[in-house]
Design a protein around this motif. Structure first.
Motif, PDB file in Angstrom:
ATOM      1  N   LEU A   1      -5.177   1.714  -3.043  1.00 60.14           N
ATOM      2  CA  LEU A   1      -5.709   0.824  -1.923  1.00 60.14           C
ATOM      3  C   LEU A   1      -4.964   0.663  -0.650  1.00 60.14           C
ATOM      4  O   LEU A   1      -3.633   0.536  -0.800  1.00 60.14           O
ATOM      5  CB  LEU A   1      -5.972  -0.785  -2.554  1.00 60.14           C
ATOM      6  CG  LEU A   1      -6.690  -0.779  -3.661  1.00 60.14           C
ATOM      7  CD1 LEU A   1      -6.933  -2.444  -4.186  1.00 60.14           C
ATOM      8  CD2 LEU A   1      -8.375  -0.482  -3.304  1.00 60.14           C
ATOM      9  N   ASP A   2      -5.669   0.843   0.364  1.00 59.16           N
ATOM     10  CA  ASP A   2      -4.874   0.835   1.767  1.00 59.16           C
ATOM     11  C   ASP A   2      -4.811  -0.384   2.697  1.00 59.16           C
ATOM     12  O   ASP A   2      -4.273  -0.095   3.935  1.00 59.16           O
ATOM     13  CB  ASP A   2      -5.134   2.143   2.444  1.00 59.16           C
ATOM     14  CG  ASP A   2      -6.515   2.043   2.943  1.00 59.16           C
ATOM     15  OD1 ASP A   2      -7.429   0.995   3.187  1.00 59.16           O
ATOM     16  OD2 ASP A   2      -7.110   3.137   3.686  1.00 59.16           O
TER      17      ASP A   2
ATOM     18  N   GLU B   1     -11.482   1.114   0.912  1.00 62.10           N
ATOM     19  CA  GLU B   1     -10.104   1.174   1.310  1.00 62.10           C
ATOM     20  C   GLU B   1      -9.431   2.475   0.907  1.00 62.10           C
ATOM     21  O   GLU B   1      -8.267   2.564   0.852  1.00 62.10           O
ATOM     22  CB  GLU B   1      -9.512   0.086   0.451  1.00 62.10           C
ATOM     23  CG  GLU B   1      -9.648  -1.500   0.998  1.00 62.10           C
ATOM     24  CD  GLU B   1      -8.728  -2.192   0.375  1.00 62.10           C
ATOM     25  OE1 GLU B   1      -7.514  -2.051   0.580  1.00 62.10           O
ATOM     26  OE2 GLU B   1      -9.163  -3.272  -0.279  1.00 62.10           O
TER      27      GLU B   1
ATOM     28  N   GLY C   1      -9.538   3.732  -1.958  1.00 63.17           N
ATOM     29  CA  GLY C   1      -9.167   3.636  -3.419  1.00 63.17           C
ATOM     30  C   GLY C   1      -9.638   4.644  -4.143  1.00 63.17           C
ATOM     31  O   GLY C   1     -10.634   5.369  -4.021  1.00 63.17           O
TER      32      GLY C   1
ATOM     33  N   GLY D   1      -1.128  -1.053  -7.512  1.00 65.06           N
ATOM     34  CA  GLY D   1      -2.638  -1.039  -7.365  1.00 65.06           C
ATOM     35  C   GLY D   1      -3.152  -2.206  -7.903  1.00 65.06           C
ATOM     36  O   GLY D   1      -2.720  -3.328  -8.076  1.00 65.06           O
TER      37      GLY D   1
ATOM     38  N   THR E   1       0.693  -1.148   0.071  1.00 69.70           N
ATOM     39  CA  THR E   1      -0.031   0.035  -0.032  1.00 69.70           C
ATOM     40  C   THR E   1       0.908   1.080   0.041  1.00 69.70           C
ATOM     41  O   THR E   1       0.413   2.309  -0.487  1.00 69.70           O
ATOM     42  CB  THR E   1      -0.669   0.111   1.111  1.00 69.70           C
ATOM     43  OG1 THR E   1      -0.019   0.081   2.297  1.00 69.70           O
ATOM     44  CG2 THR E   1      -1.972  -1.158   1.325  1.00 69.70           C
TER      45      THR E   1
ATOM     46  N   LEU F   1      -7.791   0.504  -9.826  1.00 69.49           N
ATOM     47  CA  LEU F   1      -8.034   0.685  -8.544  1.00 69.49           C
ATOM     48  C   LEU F   1      -6.441   1.236  -8.063  1.00 69.49           C
ATOM     49  O   LEU F   1      -5.548   0.093  -7.934  1.00 69.49           O
ATOM     50  CB  LEU F   1      -8.374  -0.717  -7.804  1.00 69.49           C
ATOM     51  CG  LEU F   1      -9.546  -1.538  -8.381  1.00 69.49           C
ATOM     52  CD1 LEU F   1      -9.998  -2.908  -7.606  1.00 69.49           C
ATOM     53  CD2 LEU F   1     -10.675  -0.483  -8.470  1.00 69.49           C
TER      54      LEU F   1
ATOM     55  N   LEU G   1      -8.369  -6.864  -4.023  1.00 73.09           N
ATOM     56  CA  LEU G   1      -9.952  -7.197  -3.969  1.00 73.09           C
ATOM     57  C   LEU G   1      -9.868  -8.574  -4.523  1.00 73.09           C
ATOM     58  O   LEU G   1      -9.483  -8.650  -5.626  1.00 73.09           O
ATOM     59  CB  LEU G   1     -10.859  -6.314  -4.737  1.00 73.09           C
ATOM     60  CG  LEU G   1     -10.629  -4.943  -3.931  1.00 73.09           C
ATOM     61  CD1 LEU G   1     -11.790  -3.971  -4.772  1.00 73.09           C
ATOM     62  CD2 LEU G   1     -11.137  -5.140  -2.486  1.00 73.09           C
TER      63      LEU G   1
ATOM     64  N   ALA H   1     -13.518  -0.728  -3.184  1.00 73.06           N
ATOM     65  CA  ALA H   1     -12.151  -0.135  -3.262  1.00 73.06           C
ATOM     66  C   ALA H   1     -12.371   1.341  -2.466  1.00 73.06           C
ATOM     67  O   ALA H   1     -11.342   1.646  -2.061  1.00 73.06           O
ATOM     68  CB  ALA H   1     -12.077   0.202  -4.671  1.00 73.06           C
TER      69      ALA H   1
END
Length: 847
Positions: free
Chosen positions: A532-533, A566, A568, A516, A501, A529, A537, A563
């Motif tokens: 994302l943290d 998160e 995103g 990503g 991330t 995406l 997915l 997303a």
């Protein structure tokens, strides 16, 4: 030929040449998704070895390297060049059991034909002609027959056999015939293929790979008796990826092949002719492919990419001792010259760059360890073959045939291409210094960083990429931010272990590598995406027909919500190759309009692996409805390919972050629309001092200021308002530069600046030069005059999507189908409301 080379290279470097017409490499192949089969199946030009065959002594190999055939003992370091065709490249040697000859495949820019080389005399003989793609030649044990794969007559990869004698081929015919599977396939032709042939030791049976009724993968391992092709037999069910290449051991008891078999990388496996449960012969987080038994079955030669580039290894079948066959000393067929290239910027500091070298033999050349890469299309009126190039971290040195050599150096969009011809005498050394000249936009237009939002670090290609090497690729292209999107390739996620991330540790002060995800569904469209943290997915794809993940659920809207949860940022990637037609398209399933009006989409790749002009037409209609949907840009570069559409950074977005190079600043600027997308031209737009992404209070008379800087000539520079051109600027001279300002009356809505060409430019490895700024908005959520018609068009689009979604019978549950149709119907109703002049019930505009 020497007289013609300067003309060809001048045309290659001549920006703005008359309507260059790019066509795909090997356009005669009638299969979808050429970026898969070209790289994963057909031989490519690499500086390292690509395929090998043992001579009868078991101690000597004939192999392909740098487009020539070479002979070398496995215990030596000296290689002898056996072939060196002008304006062509040789691959896939197969040595006769008597050691007298080698058959191989030769690519000349138009076709791939089979040839035979007499090892004693050096005489070369063409075995096929006619312009098809003929690959994987394999001689029978007695040398009297040959099997190979050809597209002759069909455009599909089919298995052929023929008799062979001193006069050439006789009685050539397709062994199995054409067969069309009843199952639908997205990544593969509806017609089955038959590839990767090899002979049994007695010469009575062929082993190969085919895919009858298989949706994903190139297929299972099969055998077929030569005297009764109707009795072919499936040996092993194996979702292979183009390069299984099954080969029976000389004792006839073990079937060697390459497979990823539940892993991320290709390794060597063994089964039996009866299809016993396979066992791995090798291990590692890299690829081992193109394996061949020695005549006595005691050794296996193969190609691997453990060190990044391709390499030739030989392993002892018993014990596993492995040696590298490296051509440290080379005996060339032509006299050689030595070139050393240094590249510096305007301050005299060394800088990496992309380099193309075309030598007097009409072939591309590169340093011995460089990754050679190639374009996917070219103009046959200008070039004999596609452009090949490599990244140079100066100084870089290479050997070329003596004579005139043309060198092209490119470093992103803000530097003019550098080119020079040097004539080097045999045995001499030439030192060149390329000083790059900047051509940047005035500072008033923004303080930019450049980002490619869509890169695949590894995707089944010839090379093995790493974050550190990806950072080098980006640096050579003057790209500040390289976003690797982790993605599935059928059963694999090649880069899943690299996901993180935060910025990759391989990042530098000048180049940021981020990771990503691309979410795959060939029904609704693909999503990028970013940011994302927490996690990727999963499962990473949906609506893969005839699999356990066949359900059209989840929609992209569901994935966008996950997303966003998160933190995103969600974008639609490589959207449209043609403008969708809701009236006449046979099927329409792209979910973009639904997700935009539901407020799920943060950006769209107007510049990407698609048609920029077609995508822009859809984008304009969304902007007309007041959706503040910014453009991003991503090359969709498979960065470990030897043959790809373009280098990392071919399509990029320039983001006005105040010069700040970090993920948060980039995503903030992207979502705000502060920037422009381009594959070459740099654009600046100010409207009453407002920049792209900004909103002016009201329509009226406005002062504009525009700027263009481009590494290639530009045909058209235009102000576009609400989808219509309101101002055309006259470009003169070399059409690389323009500055202008004035006043213009503008109604409400939006206005942007775009640059584009009617046709391709040989300096730019894309469909055509194109660039667009994001809009400056005139009034908040002001609809364009034609907005109601645009809304009706999207409502009809959604009607067609709903029809397709309703017809699917492979939802897992009734609730999945209900949720999907409710989501789509709500979007259609919202567009109908806009078309009638009413306010939609849904939130309008991207997040």
């Amino acid at each position: 030929m020497r007289r013609r080379l300067p003309v060809l290279f001048t045309l290659l470097l001549c920006a703005g040449a008359a309507q260059a017409a790019r066509e795909p490499v090997l356009k005669q192949v009638d299969l979808p998704h050429s970026y898969y089969w070209r790289e994963l199946y057909l031989p490519q030009l690499t500086t390292g070895p690509s395929s090998a065959s043992f001579l009868p002594d078991g101690d000597t190999l004939v192999y392909s390297m740098a487009g020539s055939l070479w002979r070398q003992r496995i215990d030596g370091d000296s290689a002898t060049e056996l072939t060196h065709p002008a304006r062509a490249y040789d691959y896939q040697p197969d040595a006769a059991r008597d050691g007298r000859s080698v058959v191989f495949a030769r690519y000349d820019g138009n076709a791939v034909e089979l040839w035979q080389l007499d090892l004693a005399s050096g005489h070369e003989q063409a075995l096929t002609s006619g312009g098809a793609v003929n690959v994987e030649p394999r001689l029978s044990p007695d040398g009297k027959r040959i099997a190979w794969v050809s597209t002759r007559g069909t455009g599909h990869f089919n298995l052929f056999v023929a008799d062979l004698d001193a006069a050439g081929l006789h009685h050539a015919h397709m062994l199995l015939g054409e067969r069309k599977s009843t199952t639908d396939r997205y990544y593969y032709s509806a017609f089955d293929h038959a590839i990767n042939p090899s002979w049994s030791p007695d010469g009575k049976t062929l082993y190969y790979v085919s895919n009858p009724e298989i949706t994903l993968g190139t297929g299972d391992l099969w055998s077929v008796p030569l005297d009764d092709p109707s009795h072919r037999r499936r040996i092993l069910s194996e979702e292979t990826s183009w390069s299984a290449q099954p080969e029976l051991s000389p004792d006839g008891k073990r079937l060697l092949y390459s497979s990823y078999h539940g892993r991320q990388w290709q390794q060597l496996w063994l089964t039996t002719p009866e299809g016993a449960p396979p066992l791995p012969l090798s291990f590692g987080d890299f690829d081992r492919r193109n394996a061949r038994w020695s005549p006595d079955g005691k050794r296996i030669a193969y190609i691997d990419n453990r060190d990044g580039n391709t390499a030739l290894r030989v392993v002892e079948a018993l014990g596993g001792a492995t040696r590298t066959v490296a051509a440290t000393k080379r005996s060339y067929r032509q006299p050689q010259a030595h070139l050393v290239l240094d590249i510096v910027d305007e301050h005299g500091a060394r800088t990496p760059a992309r380099v193309a070298v075309l030598a007097s033999d009409g072939r591309a050349h590169a340093p011995r360890t460089a990754w050679m890469q190639a374009d996917d299309s070219f103009d046959r009126a200008v070039q004999k073959t596609e452009t090949h190039y490599f990244d140079c971290a100066p100084p870089c040195a290479l050997d070329v045939p003596a004579g005139p050599t043309r060198i092209l150096v490119q470093h992103g969009f803000a530097y003019a291409p550098w080119q020079q011809t040097v004539t080097a005498a045999a045995g001499s050394a030439a030192h060149l210094r390329a000083q790059l000249q900047p051509q940047r936009l005035p500072a008033a237009f923004g303080d930019w960083i450049s980002a490619d939002l869509h890169i695949h670090m590894n995707y089944g290609g010839h090379y093995h990429n790493t974050p550190a090497h990806l950072a080098q690729q980006a640096r050579a292209e003057d790209l500040d931010l390289a976003w690797d999107l982790v993605v599935n390739k059928e059963e694999r996620f090649p880069d899943i272990a690299s996901f993180r991330t935060d910025p990759d540790p391989a990042s530098t002060a000048r180049t940021l590598v981020l990771h990503g995800q691309e979410y795959h569904t060939s029904l609704w469209g693909h999503l990028g995406l970013l940011g994302l943290d927490d996690h990727l997915l999963m499962p990473g794809f949906a609506s893969y027909r005839h699999t356990a993940m066949a359900s059209p659920y989840p929609t992209n809207g569901v994935i966008a919500d996950l997303a966003h949860a998160e933190g995103g940022v969600v974008g639609y990637v490589h959207p449209f190759d043609t403008l969708p037609d809701p009236v006449h398209d046979a099927v329409l399933t792209d979910e973009l309009p639904a997700d935009v009006i539901h407020g799920k989409v943060d950006y769209i790749e107007v510049m990407g692996f698609s048609d920029h002009k077609a995508t822009a037409q859809v984008w304009y209609r969304l902007l007309n409805l007041g959706f503040h949907l910014p453009t991003g840009a991503g090359t969709d570069a498979m960065a470990n390919y030897a043959s790809l559409r373009g280098p990392v950074g071919l399509n990029r977005v320039f983001l006005d972050t105040g010069g700040q190079l970090d993920q948060a600043a980039a995503l903030t600027a992207l979502k705000a629309g502060h920037g422009f997308a381009s594959n070459g031209p740099l654009l600046g737009l100010l409207l009453d001092g407002a920049k792209p992404g900004d909103t002016l209070a009201a329509p009226g008379r406005h002062h504009y200021r525009v700027a263009l800087r481009s590494p290639v000539a530009v045909d058209h520079l235009e102000l576009v308002q609400n989808g219509k051109v309101v101002k055309r600027f006259t470009l003169s001279g070399d059409r690389h530069r323009f500055d202008g300002e004035g006043d213009i009356d503008l109604a409400g809505g939006w206005v942007l600046l775009r640059a584009w060409n009617d046709g391709a430019d040989p300096l730019l490895l894309d469909l055509y030069p194109y660039a667009t700024t994001n809009p400056v908005w005139l009034g908040d959520h002001v609809l364009a005059p034609g907005a109601r018609d645009d809304a009706a068009w999207f409502a009809l689009w959604m009607k067609r999507v709903i029809e397709a979604a309703s017809a699917r019978d492979d939802y897992n549950t009734a609730e999945e189908k209900r949720a999907t149709l409710d989501y789509l119907n709500q979007a259609r109703d919202a567009y109908l409301a806009l078309a009638s002049g009413a306010a939609p019930a849904l939130p309008r505009g991207a997040r």
